[in-house]
Design an enzyme around this catalytic site. Sequence first.
Site, short mmCIF file in Angstrom:
data_model
loop_
_atom_site.label_atom_id
_atom_site.label_comp_id
_atom_site.label_asym_id
_atom_site.label_seq_id
_atom_site.Cartn_x
_atom_site.Cartn_y
_atom_site.Cartn_z
N ARG A 185 65.54 2.80 23.60
CA ARG A 185 64.23 3.48 23.56
C ARG A 185 63.43 3.02 24.76
NH1 ARG A 185 60.99 1.53 19.10
NH2 ARG A 185 59.82 0.50 20.73
N GLU A 226 58.14 -0.82 28.58
CA GLU A 226 59.37 -1.62 28.54
C GLU A 226 60.53 -0.73 28.15
OE1 GLU A 226 60.34 -4.23 25.38
OE2 GLU A 226 59.22 -3.13 23.88
N ASN A 269 63.98 -0.83 25.79
CA ASN A 269 64.60 -1.57 24.69
C ASN A 269 66.09 -1.28 24.60
OD1 ASN A 269 62.05 -2.57 23.16
ND2 ASN A 269 61.68 -0.39 23.53
N SER A 320 63.72 0.59 17.16
CA SER A 320 63.43 1.02 15.79
C SER A 320 62.53 2.25 15.72
CB SER A 320 62.81 -0.13 15.01
OG SER A 320 61.65 -0.55 15.67
N LYS A 360 62.95 -8.61 29.97
CA LYS A 360 61.79 -8.24 30.79
C LYS A 360 62.04 -8.58 32.26
CE LYS A 360 59.19 -7.23 27.09
NZ LYS A 360 60.15 -7.18 25.99
N LYS A 416 54.55 -11.63 30.16
CA LYS A 416 55.58 -11.38 29.12
C LYS A 416 56.72 -12.38 29.22
CE LYS A 416 55.00 -6.37 29.24
NZ LYS A 416 55.73 -5.08 29.17
N GLU A 473 61.67 -9.94 22.36
CA GLU A 473 61.48 -8.59 21.82
C GLU A 473 60.74 -8.69 20.50
OE1 GLU A 473 62.36 -5.95 23.45
OE2 GLU A 473 63.30 -7.17 25.00
N GLY A 474 60.18 -7.58 20.08
CA GLY A 474 59.69 -7.49 18.71
C GLY A 474 58.20 -7.65 18.55
N ARG A 516 53.35 5.75 19.01
CA ARG A 516 52.66 4.67 18.28
C ARG A 516 51.24 4.59 18.80
NH1 ARG A 516 56.38 -0.35 19.44
NH2 ARG A 516 56.57 0.88 21.32
#
Length: 518
Positions: A134, A154, A156, A161, A342, A406, A410-411, A494
């Site tokens: 993604r 970013e 992924n 998800s 990253k 950063k 992740e997450g 989002r």
Amino acid sequence: MTDSVYQDYPPALNPAQKEFLVKTVKDWATQNGLQVRPAPAFVSKESDPHGVLATNAPVTLFPSPFPRTCFEEAKALQTVYNKLYAAITCNEGWIGKIMEDLIDVDDFVSNLWKVHLAVQKEGYAQTLSLGLFRSDYMAHTPSDSATPELKQVEFNTISSSFGGLSSRVASLHSELLDSPPGHPIAYPPHSLLRPGAIPENTAVEVLSAGLARAHAAYGASKSQPQLPICILFVVQEGERNIFDQLALSRQLTKVHKIPTFRILSSEILNHTTIPDSNPSRPLIYTPPHASTTQFEVTTVYLRAFYAPTDYKSSREWEARTHLERSAAIKCPSVLNQLSGSKIVQQVLATPTGPDHLKSFLSDTNTDDSTISRLRATFAPQYDLSSTGKGRDLALNPSTAENHVLKPQREGGGNNIYKSAIPDFLNSIPENEWKRWILMELIHPPKAAKNVALRSDGEVLSGGVIGELGIYGTILWDQKDGKVHHNEQGGWLMRTKAEGVNEGGVATGFSSLDSVVLF
Ligand code: ADP
Ligand code: MG
């Protein structure tokens, strides 16, 4: 210009309309699986001792306006991004060189790298690799009169998800939008809220098709005698976002007719084996609920193992190595996970020095103009080495204000923002600075607003920031880089409250949304 689009959006709701819309969304969410398990702070273990409850996923009441040109560009570039990250993953030497510096200071990266080295020493039993990616963006609109530009937040490569739930949100908003004015579940009238204004969201179909493609490419069982074959989802204990994952596994079982199981990352060594006697190293799964039947796993889909907290002891690292050395196709492999660091994104975005983008993409028949378009999605990013520009930008409070720091994680919930950057860096040893990259802030339109229904029922209205994710799947051979399947499709919007730095839904910062294009 862009500002005017957002000026009177969303249409105002009087208290009765708001109450009605909130109730409609809540009920729709339950009826259609747009749900999450409740956070313990909302529903305690004592009030739900058997874990039977679920609540609506955090969701906006209205779709958010998003510039059509940016949306179309993000979709157009996704298969190119897929090829780029497959090509990077094939270049073990290049990744290794980037990881070299990190390994001294970052245990997590170091342990992942060790898993790869151990399996490489033995020889990989599987050369096919699956990516369910993604790519996340914002519509960069530094001034109200500026034309919005697509900028990547970013990329992924592991546990990408919300494909399952985001397509549900698109259905929810479409249903509201497609109802005629005055209809029991309609929105108040607004020029952006036209029937059919929400683009199709095929995330469930596309992500599942990627997994099914890998399953088919695995071929017949390598066991003697042959075993039935399956896909295995590796998941976290207490996962609250389970319904998102179930949307994909249901599609695999119902539409693709592929047996699909879930296993906790902590249970891998209890329920899977690799027979010593079989040099092909098939991964054999024995479901604890049907222990007389064994399955051979074609594809391991990781919805865990992306965060250090997923590795509570050496046993989890052993489990990760066990999966990696098996013949199952990994989604993702350790190398593919590391390619999404990253720091890799920072190196790709560096305008000086070797043109990595061109060298990775030139072998994939990508023309120069497409490479330039992809490059245009990068926001400026820097390392913090003593020779680079990043250090000055990060330590100076006035320039730090326009940046985010950063780490290789992740997450969500890991970044340091704006004015906090200089003090943070000064509080840690200088040799640890290389764990971090500095990225210029992307500025989404200032006037955007929406209303969000949180999972605890709270309704929040106000200024928002939207982040668009585009899903892509790719299956390739690590041996020669040959691509067997490359598809884009499905998206995630989002939306977080303005003034909140972080953007994760699972971490409680943002809500699921959809888009109306303008
Ligand atoms: P993670 O892997 O933790 O999701 P991200 O790079 O996506 O890391 O950063 C988390 C959040 O921080 C994003 O969802 C976004 O809201 C915000 N963010 C990250 N980079 C930028 C940026 N360059 N400009 C503005 N916001 C950013
Ligand atoms: Mg993110």
